[in-house]
Write a protein that holds these residues in place. Sequence first.
Motif, mmCIF file in Angstrom:
data_model
loop_
_atom_site.group_PDB
_atom_site.id
_atom_site.type_symbol
_atom_site.label_atom_id
_atom_site.label_comp_id
_atom_site.label_asym_id
_atom_site.label_seq_id
_atom_site.Cartn_x
_atom_site.Cartn_y
_atom_site.Cartn_z
ATOM 1 N N PRO A 164 -18.819 -32.709 8.443
ATOM 2 C CA PRO A 164 -20.188 -32.827 8.970
ATOM 3 C C PRO A 164 -20.574 -32.055 10.165
ATOM 4 N N PHE A 165 -19.624 -31.885 10.995
ATOM 5 C CA PHE A 165 -19.747 -31.308 12.420
ATOM 6 C C PHE A 165 -19.883 -29.814 12.049
ATOM 7 N N LYS A 166 -18.992 -29.360 11.288
ATOM 8 C CA LYS A 166 -19.052 -27.953 10.847
ATOM 9 C C LYS A 166 -20.229 -27.373 10.342
ATOM 10 N N VAL A 167 -21.174 -28.278 9.770
ATOM 11 C CA VAL A 167 -22.449 -27.942 9.207
ATOM 12 C C VAL A 167 -23.231 -27.138 10.294
ATOM 13 N N LEU A 168 -23.203 -27.645 11.562
ATOM 14 C CA LEU A 168 -23.911 -27.217 12.625
ATOM 15 C C LEU A 168 -23.849 -25.781 12.776
ATOM 16 N N GLY A 169 -22.373 -25.172 12.840
ATOM 17 C CA GLY A 169 -22.246 -23.769 12.984
ATOM 18 C C GLY A 169 -22.230 -22.846 11.890
ATOM 19 N N ALA A 170 -21.516 -23.551 10.777
ATOM 20 C CA ALA A 170 -21.404 -22.580 9.433
ATOM 21 C C ALA A 170 -21.976 -23.355 8.229
ATOM 22 N N GLY A 171 -22.831 -24.327 8.326
ATOM 23 C CA GLY A 171 -23.532 -25.012 6.910
ATOM 24 C C GLY A 171 -24.666 -24.248 6.735
ATOM 25 N N PHE A 172 -25.300 -24.467 5.502
ATOM 26 C CA PHE A 172 -26.440 -24.004 5.000
ATOM 27 C C PHE A 172 -27.394 -24.974 4.350
ATOM 28 N N VAL A 173 -28.565 -24.742 4.446
ATOM 29 C CA VAL A 173 -29.513 -25.715 3.649
ATOM 30 C C VAL A 173 -30.617 -24.816 3.214
ATOM 31 N N TRP A 174 -30.556 -25.354 1.696
ATOM 32 C CA TRP A 174 -31.527 -24.215 1.053
ATOM 33 C C TRP A 174 -31.257 -22.494 0.890
ATOM 34 N N GLY A 175 -29.977 -22.362 1.343
ATOM 35 C CA GLY A 175 -29.755 -21.240 1.236
ATOM 36 C C GLY A 175 -29.629 -20.356 2.779
ATOM 37 N N VAL A 176 -30.089 -21.126 3.780
ATOM 38 C CA VAL A 176 -30.327 -20.512 4.902
ATOM 39 C C VAL A 176 -29.386 -21.267 6.080
ATOM 40 N N PRO A 177 -28.765 -20.263 6.820
ATOM 41 C CA PRO A 177 -27.793 -21.075 8.069
ATOM 42 C C PRO A 177 -28.585 -22.000 8.660
ATOM 43 N N VAL A 178 -27.637 -23.284 8.850
ATOM 44 C CA VAL A 178 -28.145 -24.378 9.656
ATOM 45 C C VAL A 178 -28.600 -24.059 11.186
ATOM 46 N N ALA A 179 -27.792 -22.971 11.714
ATOM 47 C CA ALA A 179 -28.035 -22.532 13.112
ATOM 48 C C ALA A 179 -29.367 -21.927 13.288
ATOM 49 N N ILE A 180 -30.115 -21.282 12.053
ATOM 50 C CA ILE A 180 -31.251 -20.537 12.153
ATOM 51 C C ILE A 180 -32.393 -21.675 12.091
ATOM 52 N N TYR A 181 -32.249 -22.829 11.521
ATOM 53 C CA TYR A 181 -33.211 -23.732 11.502
ATOM 54 C C TYR A 181 -33.345 -24.447 12.687
#
Length: 348
Positions: A164-181
């Motif tokens: 769950p913590f890794k999602v912040l830096g390397a995760g994706f939501v709807w195909g787009v990196p979480v960092a961009i969101y």
Amino acid sequence: MSALLARIVSSRLFWPLVMLAVLFLINVIAFPGFFSITVRDGNLYGSLIDILRNGAPMMIVAIGMTLVIATRGIDLSVGAVAAIAGSVACSILLGAPDPADPGTVAIAILTAILIALVLGTWNGFLVAVVGIQPIIATLILMTAGRGAAMLITEGQILTVSSAPFKVLGAGFVWGVPVAIYLAAGVFLIAVLFTRRTALGMLIEAVGINPEASRQAGVRARGLLFLVYVFAALCAAVGGLILTANTMAADANNVALFIELDAILAVVIGGTSLAGGRYSLVGTVVGALVIQTLVTTVYTVGIPPIITMVFKAVVVTLVCLLQSPTTNEALAAFRRRLALRAGKEAVSV
């Protein structure tokens, strides 16, 4: 037509956008597939996605820095705050029975952010109440912050395993990196509160003339507290993204020199270090210029060790093109051309 062209050229965003376009062109020449975006496992990949994802932490920090600089301040401690936030989060996760538990991850993130808010309040207190120059006040935390992060990690590089913590830096939501969101969310929040309320006007008033704004009834102290706390919040978010991307807290190296990149992004975007008027959109463009420059260095095959030299060259060039002296020279040149064209028309 000429008036429209002159207005476009005189815009603060013109030369940063030109520089960004030149960097894109260099990358396309060196790597023809630079603009290609592929989909793997439902996620977007490509050079442009990498630029946005890797530049997100610096972009977030730069947005907070923009508001600080708009008040005639500077915050040199954002890198240290980012390191502290990452160290706190990893320390909590490492000491937890189940680092992968979403509740534990939420506690780690919220604790890191809370500590960052306290540090931002400390900076605001030194600047607004004690009256210390911002560069000195934040230099104190810049110097002590890395040491504090080292104490938190006990001088070690803390490596954690938490999906769950890794999602912040390397995760994706709807195909787009979480960092961009996260970067987009921070930008929208900053725009909403500074351009849709009176807050932005008050920040500019304090930056342009603190004494006049005080006599007009503006509570400068409260605004200074707010911008330094917001800058620390942005630093914490950026630090958490960087830490989650590597899943390790390295107090010495995480967010190293990010304060300098953030200041450069703000300056490239057209915000004056003298305070007053600022541009959040320009800061985003400036951050993209810096991150694209780093990508270009790797794409072209230039040794990464001299990346700072190229950053200095690009920043110097953009600042020269944006300077009032250059704008006045260009305006005088356009007037001479218009006068010459008028004389030729009369003679015909």
